[in-house]
Design an enzyme around this catalytic site. Sequence first.
Site, PDB file in Angstrom:
ATOM      1  N   ASP A  92      -2.322   4.304  -4.848  1.00 24.37           N
ATOM      2  CA  ASP A  92      -3.525   4.524  -5.772  1.00 24.37           C
ATOM      3  C   ASP A  92      -4.234   3.005  -5.352  1.00 24.37           C
ATOM      4  OD1 ASP A  92      -1.756   2.319  -6.600  1.00 24.37           O
ATOM      5  OD2 ASP A  92      -2.355   2.583  -8.618  1.00 24.37           O
ATOM      6  N   LEU A 107       5.165  -1.507   0.315  1.00 25.35           N
ATOM      7  CA  LEU A 107       5.508  -0.596   1.183  1.00 25.35           C
ATOM      8  C   LEU A 107       5.123   0.637   1.217  1.00 25.35           C
ATOM      9  CD1 LEU A 107       9.236  -1.898   1.271  1.00 25.35           C
ATOM     10  CD2 LEU A 107       7.568  -3.130   2.658  1.00 25.35           C
TER      11      LEU A 107
END
Length: 348
Positions: free
Chosen positions: A224, A260
């Site tokens: 996002d 990550l």
Amino acid sequence: MSTTTEGATAQAPTPEPTPALAHIPPAPTPVSDEPTASSDPPPAQSAEEYISKKARKRALREQKWEAGKKQRLEQRQEKRKELKAVKKEKIQKGLFVPKPRWRPDQQPSTMGVVIDLDFEDKMIQKEIKSTAQQVIQCYSTNKSALHPVSLTLTSYKGAIKDNLTHMSPDHTRWQTSKCPMKMLEDGVESLVDGGRLVYLSADAGETVEELDEGKVYVIGGLVDKNRHKGLCQTKATQLGIPTARLPLGDYLDMQTRKVLTINHVFEIMLKYLELKDWQQAFLAVLPQRKGVKAKGADGEGESVGDGDGDGDDIVEADDAVEGEEVDNAGGDGDAAEEADDADEGQAE
């Protein structure tokens, strides 16, 4: 004595004067049935009717692309058949030794990993596509790992499912493969009753010291660009699921933000099961572009060599995008805001 005769020439009449030009009426304007050009500008188009030149070109390109889809697919299939025939011939002649699909020394782990895909409404189409691509990479990594885990997708539906189907039409067969991946339409809350869940979140207060093979670790399947901070932590708290974070900051110094990709989190966990060493697991998976340095005993960063790869080996697919980053497992919750080199997204 002069005389006059009837044949005598009469005096010529005096000509009448020409009237003045001012008294000549103007010639009438010829009437034509053809419409005359107007000097008034054409009426302005409304915003709905106006299409820019750039938009028209883009629409034409898209039409051309759609029209050639079938032909491109046939060309790819034909090329695959040719390569497969060449490879088979080389194997028969002993010129090529194929890599085994499964590791002969593979020892499955009892640990479970769940990818929670219940964030579709928080992502744009590009991010949904990236999430689906990273899921494909997770399955590929798991089946070639020394200690494959039980992998499960929850909230497997909607656009995520559609993108997986587009990128890998036969992916439903993974449910019955040697390293099966379960695909559940129900959300992660359907698995809470077992009491084995641990939701990975960069905002968690607890750190995973070592992986418990009796637990099921949940990775938030969200890309996002960091618009929804703390989303996974909040969701896990509401569901009563314990949270924890990977000890990224305890073992590494990173020049970029400590976030990550979904597949990086998953690969690090698999590598830890193999090496039983967090630092080596991080270094083996994380790409060099993150500027990773191992922390020494005194806490100072030590330069290290490259990992096994550059982290960009996401499975290729038509129209697929590069893997983006997910803020759901690594770091200490205070990820830096600077942009990465590869315009990667962030997610919980």
